[in-house]
Design a protein around this motif. Structure first.
Motif, PDB file in Angstrom:
ATOM      1  N   LEU B 135       0.830  -1.209   0.000  1.00  0.00           N
ATOM      2  CA  LEU B 135       0.000   0.000   0.000  1.00  0.00           C
ATOM      3  C   LEU B 135       0.863   1.257   0.000  1.00  0.00           C
ATOM      4  O   LEU B 135       1.849   1.340   0.733  1.00  0.00           O
ATOM      5  N   HIS B 136       0.506   2.181  -0.829  1.00  0.00           N
ATOM      6  CA  HIS B 136       1.075   3.525  -0.726  1.00  0.00           C
ATOM      7  C   HIS B 136      -0.085   4.480  -0.531  1.00  0.00           C
ATOM      8  O   HIS B 136      -1.195   4.212  -0.977  1.00  0.00           O
ATOM      9  N   ASN B 137       0.184   5.599   0.096  1.00  0.00           N
ATOM     10  CA  ASN B 137      -0.848   6.634   0.048  1.00  0.00           C
ATOM     11  C   ASN B 137      -0.228   7.883  -0.551  1.00  0.00           C
ATOM     12  O   ASN B 137       0.929   8.201  -0.283  1.00  0.00           O
ATOM     13  N   CYS B 172       4.360  10.017   0.558  1.00  0.00           N
ATOM     14  CA  CYS B 172       3.583   8.874   1.008  1.00  0.00           C
ATOM     15  C   CYS B 172       3.817   8.815   2.510  1.00  0.00           C
ATOM     16  O   CYS B 172       4.960   8.808   2.964  1.00  0.00           O
ATOM     17  N   VAL B 174       3.097   6.427   4.504  1.00  0.00           N
ATOM     18  CA  VAL B 174       3.527   5.103   4.969  1.00  0.00           C
ATOM     19  C   VAL B 174       5.049   5.011   4.886  1.00  0.00           C
ATOM     20  O   VAL B 174       5.708   4.492   5.779  1.00  0.00           O
ATOM     21  N   HIS B 175       5.585   5.521   3.797  1.00  0.00           N
ATOM     22  CA  HIS B 175       7.039   5.455   3.579  1.00  0.00           C
ATOM     23  C   HIS B 175       7.586   6.876   3.580  1.00  0.00           C
ATOM     24  O   HIS B 175       7.499   7.588   2.586  1.00  0.00           O
ATOM     25  N   MET B 178       9.559   8.639   0.723  1.00  0.00           N
ATOM     26  CA  MET B 178       9.032   8.867  -0.621  1.00  0.00           C
ATOM     27  C   MET B 178       8.678  10.339  -0.801  1.00  0.00           C
ATOM     28  O   MET B 178       7.940  10.901  -0.002  1.00  0.00           O
TER      29      MET B 178
END
Ligand SMILES: [Cu+2]
Lengths: 1223, 247
Positions: B135-137, B172, B174-175, B178
């Motif tokens: 998953l990325h957001n 992102c 989550v990461h 990024m």
């Protein structure tokens, strides 16, 4: 011996009497004429006639304008009507003829035939029935077949039947004709409608005009106007000019011994007070509209004319019809001069009426009469003292002249409270006041005598923002305004007093054991980080962060290193209540090391090169003689002078000092603000002010004919002459500005001299205070008229007070910004949200809506309150969820939302509005950053906009204007360059809304990283995203989110909710009652159920109903969904002890606490649309209403998936989640 | 047209420089009187800094595949800075620009946004993709456009229209590492510098312009080029920008 009498029948001389009669008759006639003329000539009638004339003129202009505006349309309509008429006139005519003919000839005939036939039938029926009766008499009763009738009867029977048939046929014919008639008349109607459509249009175009024309007629033409009303003596018959009055049903005039009905006749002259649009230059008083018809006068306003009248707020004599008699009070000298000239006004005008009118700038003081129980009175001005300083800009409405200078009663009350006025002056609002100054019972452990001495002489010399007033060097004690000859002597005298007070304070001080922790090494670097990040800046300002806005709840710490010692400061930082049990400084639950680091850093970093110290020359002869004189004077009441002298001689120097010091502490009422040993029960030394607003002017000490004082403006530093009018507000203002000025020119014994200290308030703070004091009146207001807060409103008021006292606003933002603007269709709209950019370069600004925009235009409004009315008690974001998932609509707060279509088509929350110059933005200072500065003209101006760049070292900045400043010829989006000395005040938007700490954190980060916090790119791309995760949470709509019992527990005993936070929620030491009020406050504010709310999510029946009687499987599935790699809540969220991977700044709150902390309906809505709650949040939107996702993990529509996650969170302890993460 | 750039992407294997060319006036403004070109370099004023390293500490199985070089500042040995956005200030877009609103692909692969800096014409629709199995957001820090923050599951995509000019930071959540930038351009005279810091603005209508250069971590260049005179078919050379390194 009688003398001959005059021969007469009367005891008086007729002739002479005739003369007397003649003259008295003439006098009577003359006086009647005089009376009539005088009556005709009454002041108010002139006003009315004048008004009528001008109003007619206005109506004429409006008519002209309307005509001009509608001319084309009207002509068009008329033209179209004529054309249509010509086109279809013959058709109409034909149809009419056809109809007429049909009606006249055929229908009439057919109708007649039916009628005749009916008449004939009646006759036949009669004949038949009478014969039938005979027949029956002969043949007996019973059913008889007509076939068996004898011939004659039989014929009659047949005749009746035949005639009945005929009638049916004739009726049928008639009906046919009627149908024809209907269709023709419908056709005719259609034809005529083609014409009447224009009639309607013409009517709608001329309607307004006709009303205006009637208005003109009403006061202009006709016998009534031209003859009756213009003829003295006749004008009573049917007057056009007449007294307008109102009798508010629940208000009474208090006449001391009795009460009378209150009748206000103000409208007799103020004829346009309820009219709309009597504003601008053309309409001066008394012919102006009320400037706030939304709040007052108009029938739909909360204070309607009929219920409230005028004098309840404005005071004055409502039943008087003259300018003077109604007790008008001028706003200022300029107005007074104007009135003297125009109306022959004199100060005597209101001398004999107890309640003269409230000068307009103090009008909001009247709010206190009924709204005293609100912590902040809505619409009555900003609360914060800082904002008060910008009051001239606050809410200018359209009435530039009257309201521009009006003052905030809220700010006045706040100043009164914050500066501890109640320490000396009893006041009903503050019955059990706290002492606002520091505790002095152990002062010896904290301070050095030399510092205290210097501080007492001039506190602001050390700390310009201190609330401690100045007691020495005032206008009666050797200050600049002291006009007497012996100023230098007085200064020495002041030194004796300050030195004595110091001596006494240290003598009464109790020792304190302050051990430093063993074996710890102070690390000032870490102290700096902790100081900047733990939250100290939420209440304290330091000059090295020059634009950290107004964190002056606690003292400014810029020079604290010169004042304190490490041992004391270490203990103070660690546990403030140890030194000052009822102080406001909370505990941050610091470790020993942390407290030591912070204390060491403060002492090292915050000092100047010339430490603040002082002491008098105690061997100086003057010093000693003054000291002795004080002692002797003290004994003189009881002892002969020689004995008093002996008493003094018997004392040592220190004894003398402490003796005199103690007397001075009593004299100046130091114990009103400070705890001092032995004075725990001391009473305030000043006069009670609870009814000061109605103080009799005769009892006010105006001094010796003092009319003006040459002083200094405390903002600009310019010399300024302050006038003293013979009014209470003028006196109050001067008393606060120069408290001892009324001693000027008089001889007063030492003990009688004024002793009120000088707080060195600025002009607008003084105005606010006067407004507040003026509002505390002795007056009879029936309970029914008072606001008497109840229920939610009462809870909110209680909460606001605690929020203020704990300075929650210092760290948390409670509200979003609000603007009103014109959209592309020139409709006025409101938006609640935040400014995202002000671009001077592109001349545009952007505002992000946190509430739905257009949803509310249905009602012509777009504010949040309106949204709540439309959608019930729930917020708009929840409405979003509704449309996402209609089958899941639940009753929320008793309102079911059904009108979903209107929601789905609207701009969603988060929409960014573009506002250019033409957008006509209206905002108060709470919106954009505002700055008060000294312009090139030497005057103070206020600008709205944004800082576009700043030099933090120099304290200079450039400021992009959002609105033009006409006086300086500056356009919108012009750039203003200001140096520190020109900046009077910077008003950050967060001031009004809370969350200042966040700004301070950003500034500190920017300073440490060498970033420009005012550069839009650097701010939005770096500073804000970096600091946001570390800011105290925004509490906007918090009541929708949290469960009240959890809030209570958390307030009583805060614990880390977000472990990555460096800033820390302090322990305030709330009482249970306070914590309850505050927890309830959130529920009340966002209209949620509180304190307890039953949630059925955890009931067995609930889970069974959701999951085909397989609750375990249901929760199992939900758990699988939450862990699905595509959802994976725990990528960011903590679960009990288990933390996510990666850097803590990307973590999110612990989901194992959600069931205690969050409301289930909030959880669901939040998961569905996080941006709909909090645009910009890091929580991504994972579930879409129109897309099915994650079906392998949990096969269901997105609404069900979200519901299942919520259900699992609410059942955490019974779910697989708890099993896999034992807590 | 897109295929060509997809190829160039494949060829270079790194950033989306090719996409930028898609903006050039050449392709979007046909049949206009010949314009001139402006060329120059963006250079660092100081030592060549070593590229930083990222901490890849989440979803390591997938994200570990990407390089851990921090691309927020890439300076070549000749001091040229890559990915500087050079543009003309206050110039009108030619009539009919942009010719068509092509959907731009904004992909995420190996926990990295495929394009580091992407220039798109105002009004474009971008097609945000996730080519990873995790998953990325996509979280946009728009100030003018309406921001989004949506999770994009593996293999799925999301369309987003960009209506207003601005430079948007994209991350992102989550990461954390990024990071990407989308420049929504109001006219075609935008370009990105190459690996060696050089740039060329083509087909600029004759006239006198002010040029600006912006880099994601160095900000705006302090170098002023206020009056660059462009002649038809001529090339103005040597319009260099210097950037002060941070700290
Ligand atoms: Cu990612």
């Amino acid at each position: 011996m009688a003398t001959p009498k005059r021969k007469t029948d009367h005891a008086f001389n007729i002739q002479r009497l005739n003369v007397v009669f003649l003259f008295s008759a003439l006098a009577l006639i003359a006086s009647v004429i005089w009376m009539v003329i005088d009556d005709y000539d009454r002041e108010w009638k002139h006003f009315q006639r004048d008004f009528f004339a001008r109003d007619r003129e206005r109506a004429r202009l409006q008519i002209e304008e309307l005509d001009e505006q509608n001319q084309a349309a009207l002509e068009q309509a008329q033209e179209s009507k004529t054309q249509t008429l010509t086109r279809i006139e013959s058709d109409i005519e034909a149809k009419r003829d056809q109809l007429d003919k049909l009606q006249r000839e055929q229908i009439y005939r057919a109708d007649q035939l039916v009628k005749f036939a009916r008449a004939k039938l009646d006759v036949l029926r009669y004949e038949y029935e009478s014969e039938l009766t005979h027949f029956r008499v002969e043949h007996g009763e019973g059913r008889i077949d007509p076939a068996e009738f004898p011939e004659g009867l039989r014929d009659r029977y047949d005749l009746v039947v035949k005639n009945e048939q005929d009638i049916a046929k004739l009726s049928n014919d008639l009906n046919e004709l009627k149908k024809q008639e209907k269709s023709i008349s419908d056709e005719l109607g259609e034809l005529e409608k083609q014409v009447t459509v224009y009639d309607d249009e013409i009517r709608s175009l001329t309607e307004k005009r006709d009303i205006l024309a009637r208005k003109i007629e009403r006061t202009e033409s006709g016998f009534r106007n031209t003859v009756l009303d213009r003829t003295p003596m006749m004008d009573f018959i049917d007057p056009v000019t007449k007294v307008e009055w109102v009798k508010p049903p629940n208000l009474r005039d208090d006449l001391n011994f009795t009460q009378a009905e209150r009748i206000d006749m103000c409208k007799t002259c103020h004829m346009a007070i309820d009219g709309i649009g009597y504003t601008g230059d053309n309409w001066e008083h008394p012919f102006r509209s009320h400037p706030r018809l939304d709040l007052f006068v108009s029938p739909s306003s909360p204070h309607s004319y009929l219920d409230f009248g005028c004098t309840v707020c404005h005071q004055g004599r409502g039943q008087d019809l003259t300018f003077k008699g109604s007790a008008h009070v001028p706003r200022d000298d300029a107005q007074r001069e104007q009135w003297e000239e125009k109306y022959g006004w004199t100060p005597k005008a209101f001398m004999h009426w107890e309640f003269p009118m409230v000068p307009t700038q103090y009008i909001y003081s009247s709010c206190l009469k009924c709204h005293g129980d609100s912590w902040t009175i809505p619409e009555a001005g900003p609360t914060t003292v800082e904002l008060a300083a910008s009051s001239p800009a606050w809410n200018t409405v359209d009435e530039g002249a009257t309201l521009a200078g009006h003052n905030s009663v809220n700010a006045g009350r706040m100043i009164f409270y914050e500066y501890g006025c109640h320490g000396c002056h009893a006041m009903k609002d503050f019955e059990s006041p706290r002492k606002v100054g520091p505790d002095l019972r152990q002062v010896g452990a904290k301070l050095e005598p030399d510092w205290v001495y210097a501080w007492l002489l001039d506190p602001k010399a050390f700390r310009p923002t201190t609330k401690m007033p100045k007691f020495f060097g005032l206008s009666n004690s050797g200050g600049e305004l002291d006009t007497r000859a012996h100023r230098e002597q007085m200064q020495k005298f002041n030194q004796v007093e300050a030195d004595s007070i110091t001596a006494f304070l240290f003598q009464q001080s109790v020792p304190m054991d302050l051990p430093l922790p063993d074996g710890l090494e102070a690390d000032t670097e870490s102290g700096k980080t902790l100081f900047e990040n733990r939250g100290c800046l939420g209440c304290h300002a330091v000059d090295s962060l020059p634009f950290a806005p107004g964190n002056n709840f606690g003292p400014n710490l810029s020079r604290v290193g010169e004042k304190l010692n490490l041992a004391w400061l270490y203990h103070w930082v660690k546990d403030p209540k140890q030194y000052h049990p009822d102080g406001r400084m909370p505990s941050l639950r610091l470790e020993d090391q942390e407290a030591l680091d912070i204390a060491s850093y403060l002492l090292e970093a915050f000092q100047t090169e010339s430490p603040f110290r002082g002491s008098p020359d105690r061997s100086d002869a003057d010093y000693l003689s003054f000291l002795d004189a004080r002692i002797i004077e003290n004994y003189l009441d009881d002892l002969p002078i020689a004995d008093a002298q002996a008493k003094a001689d018997a004392m040592s120097l220190d004894q003398k000092r402490t003796f005199v010091g103690q007397k001075l502490v009593e004299r100046y009422g130091c114990t009103g603000c400070h705890w001092v040993n032995g004075y725990e029960d001391a009473k305030g030394i000043g006069a009670e002010l609870s009814e000061h607003g109605t103080k009799d002017l005769h009892t006010v000490d105006f001094g010796l004919e003092l009319h003006e004082v040459d002083g200094v403006d405390r903002v600009t530093g310019e010399e300024k002459t302050y006038h003293i009018d013979h009014t209470l507000h003028s006196w109050l203002g001067m008393k606060i500005r120069y408290p001892r000025i009324f001693d000027r020119g008089r001889y007063k014994a030492y003990k009688d001299a004024s002793r009120m200290p000088n707080f060195e308030f600025k002009d607008d703070q003084i105005e606010a205070l006067v407004t507040y004091l003026f509002g505390n009146r002795k007056e009879l207001i029936p309970e029914i008229m008072k606001a008497n807060l109840q229920g939610d409103a009462q809870v909110i008021a209680g909460g606001e007070r605690i929020i203020h006292d704990s300075n929650c606003y210092g760290c948390h933002q409670f509200e979003m910004h609000e603007i009103s603007y014109l959209d592309d269709d020139a409709l006025r709209r409101h938006a609640i949200g935040q400014v995202t950019e002000v671009s001077v370069e592109d001349e545009v600004s952007f505002f992000r809506a946190w509430t739905d925009q257009i949803a509310l235009t249905q009602k012509g409004q777009t504010d949040f309150a309106a949204a709540q009315t439309i959608y019930g008690a729930d917020s708009v974001p929840i409405a979003y969820e509704m449309f996402s998932n209609p089958e899941k609509i639940r009753m929320l707060a008793g309102e079911k939302i059904t009108d979903l279509e209107s929601v789905s088509v609207l701009d969603p929350v988060g929409t960014t509005l573009e506002l250019g110059v033409e957008a006509d933005i209206q905002a108060d200072v709470s919106l954009f950053t505002a700055i008060r500065f000294i312009g090139e003209d030497g005057q103070i101006h206020l600008a709205y906009g944004k800082i576009t760049s700043a030099d933090l070292e120099e304290g200079s900045l450039t400021f992009g204007l959002m609105k033009p400043i006409e006086e300086l010829g500056l356009d919108a989006f012009a750039e203003l360059e200001l140096t520190r000395d020109k900046i009077v005040q910077l008003i950050d938007p967060s001031l009004a809304l809370g969350g200042r700490l966040g700004r301070s954190l950003e500034l500190a980060y920017a300073q440490n990283e060498d970033l420009d916090p005012f550069d839009t790119d650097e701010y939005f791309n770096d500073i804000q995203p970096t600091i946001d995760p570390y800011k105290p949470p925004v509490l906007f709509r918090e009541g929708q989110k949290i469960q009240t019992p959890w809030a209570f527990e958390f307030l009583m005993n805060p614990y880390p909710l977000r472990p990555w936070f460096e800033v820390r929620m302090p322990t305030f030491g709330f009482t249970q009652e306070e914590a309850t009020t505050l927890a309830n406050y959130f529920g009340a504010k966002d209209r949620r159920q509180y304190p307890y709310n039953y949630y059925d999510e955890s009931a067995a029946s609930y889970l069974a109903a959701r999951s085909d009687d397989q609750p375990e499987q249901y929760l199992e599935n939900a758990w699988a969904l939450m862990q699905d790699p595509q959802v994976n809540c725990f990528n960011c969220h903590m679960q009990g002890e288990k933390t996510p991977e990666g850097d803590p700044s990307s973590w999110a709150p612990d989901l194992s606490m959600a069931h205690e902390r969050l409301r289930p309906e909030w959880i669901r809505s939040w998961i569905f649309d996080p941006q709909g709650f909090q645009p910009g949040t890091k929580m991504p939107q994972l579930f879409l209403s129109d897309e099915e996702r994650y079906q392998e993990a949990f096969a269901a529509p997105s609404g069900h998936q979200v519901e299942a996650i919520k259900d699992l969170l609410m059942n955490w302890t019974a779910s697989p989640a708890a099993a896999s993460n034992p807590r | 047209m897109f295929a060509k750039h997809a190829m160039s992407l494949a060829t270079w294997g790194v950033l989306s420089l090719g996409l930028v060319a898609g903006l050039s006036a050449e392709e979007n403004t046909p049949a206009k009187p010949a314009g001139g070109s402006i060329t120059g370099k963006c250079l660092i004023d100081g030592n060549v800094p070593a590229a930083g390293k990222l901490k890849i500490d989440k979803d390591v199985e997938v994200c570990g595949k990407r390089s851990d070089v921090d691309k927020s500042l890439m300076v070549a040995k000749n001091k040229g800075i890559q990915n500087v956005v050079v543009s003309i200030k206050k110039i009108d877009a030619p009539d009919g620009w942009p010719k068509a609103q092509l959907a731009r692909i904004f992909d995420q692969k190996d926990c990295e946004f495929v394009s580091r800096v992407m220039i798109v014409p105002v009004g474009s629709q971008i097609d945000i993709k996730n080519s990873d199995p995790v998953l990325h957001n996509v979280h946009t820090y728009s100030r003018r456009n309406t921001p989004i923050n949506q999770g994009i599951p593996a293999g799925q995509s999301l369309k987003q229209k960009l209506e207003k000019e601005e430079t948007i930071k994209v991350t992102c959540d989550v990461h954390k590492w990024m990071l990407s930038w989308i420049v929504v351009a109001g006219h075609p005279y935008y370009t990105l510098t190459n690996e060696d810091g050089s740039f060329e603005l083509k087909n600029v209508p004759p006239g006198t312009y002010e040029l600006i250069a912006w880099h994601e971590s160095l900000g705006k260049s302090k170098t002023k080029h206020k009056k660059v005179e462009v002649k038809a078919d001529g090339t103005v050379e040597g319009i260099d920008f210097e950037f002060k390194p941070k700290n």
